[in-house]
Design a protein around this motif. Structure first.
Motif: not given
Length: 334
Positions: A127-130, A154-161, A163-166
């Protein structure tokens, strides 16, 4: 090692001999055998001594035979608490197959958890690549003058990141909580994170004081302790005026013993603090104390969920330094 069955049978035989000797001595002393058993009548004290020795020997043998079971219980407690990964020691022939099967089950579970963690890592890496591609597109949009669009992306990308980490941290902690041997020294994690955050906030002149004894070890994977303490320290540094203090102590049990089974880690800052009405709310996912501040609102929620998976907890309170105090409690490893 002698079999458990053999110890119990030998002990029972000695007890039988001892009881018969006691019975014969009692009859002799009351005169029931005075004419039929002269030897017994002549030596009642010697016969009683034989009875005592036989019964004491039988008790000692049975106790010695049952000792491996107590040792097995202690070894199982060490595995459960994370102090050992396998059940060590030699056991009676009747118990050894069960111990071997338990060790095989522990090994199988450990392998299964390792595979699950590896798959979760592969998923996160995929998921990191996309997400990186989307982040680059947001930067290109900002460079092209589409600032509002870039900021939203950028805000939504950070939220997704986050979420993945969480969810990755949640899965890893759930697996580690079921794995024997999870342990980490609090001082190692705290010192490493303090060095990193000091570099990140070098322009602000922050001081991070680490007051953690090297002997404080918790039942937790290093990656998850870094995740929890990292979120707490990052939050403290974000709001602190000049100083952050991280310390740890052994929490005394309710019974008043000198040796507790919980490590309490506190992170204090000298910032503006947080209203009491908000302290519980910010532990929920997606909630931030200040919507104008950067962040996704997942940091403290991650800490809460990870701590819960390890049998711990987090609480927020007013700090003696004037800001916020975050208290993290985790099971202790001796």
């Amino acid at each position: 090692m002698r079999s458990l069955r053999g110890n119990v049978m030998l002990g029972a035989a000695l007890w039988t001999v001892g009881l018969l000797a006691v019975w014969a001595t009692a009859l002799t002393l009351y005169g029931s055998l005075r004419h039929s058993i002269v030897v017994v009548h002549s030596y009642p004290h010697a016969l009683m001594a034989v009875a005592i020795v036989a019964m004491a020997a039988g008790f000692a043998i049975v106790r010695s035979g049952l000792k491996p079971l107590n040792d097995l219980r202690a070894r199982l407690g060490e595995v459960q608490s994370g102090r050992a990964r396998r059940i060590e020691g030699e056991y009676p022939a009747e118990v050894q197959p069960v111990v071997s099967d338990l060790n095989a089950l522990l090994a199988h579970q450990e392998q299964a958890v390792s595979r699950a963690i590896a798959k979760a890592g592969d998923l996160a890496h995929g998921l990191k690549t996309p997400l990186a591609v989307l982040s680059n597109e947001a930067e290109r949009a900002a460079a092209a003058g589409h600032g509002e669009l870039a900021a939203a992306m950028a805000e939504q990308i950070e939220r997704m990141r986050r979420q993945v980490e969480y969810h990755l941290a949640h899965a890893r902690a759930a697996a580690a909580g079921a794995t024997a041997g999870a342990r980490c020294a609090v001082a190692d994690s705290a010192a490493g994170l303090a060095r990193t955050l000091l570099r990140l906030h070098a322009d602000r002149g922050l001081a991070i004081d680490v007051q953690v004894p090297a002997t404080h070890v918790v039942r937790c994977q290093r990656e998850d302790l870094d995740e929890m303490l990292g979120n707490l320290l990052d939050n403290a540094c974000k709001w602190a005026k000049s100083r952050v203090v991280i310390s740890s102590a052994i929490l005394p049990p309710e019974g008043g013993s000198d040796s507790g089974d919980t490590i309490e880690i506190t992170v204090d800052d000298d910032g503006p603090g947080l209203a009491a009405s908000m302290r519980e709310a910010v532990l929920q996912r997606g909630v931030r104390a200040d919507e104008a501040a950067p962040g996704s609102g997942f940091g403290l929620a991650i800490v809460r969920d990870l701590a819960g998976l390890y049998g711990g907890a987090i609480a927020l309170d007013a700090s003696p330094a004037g800001g916020l105090r975050a208290t993290l409690r985790l099971p202790r490893v001796f």
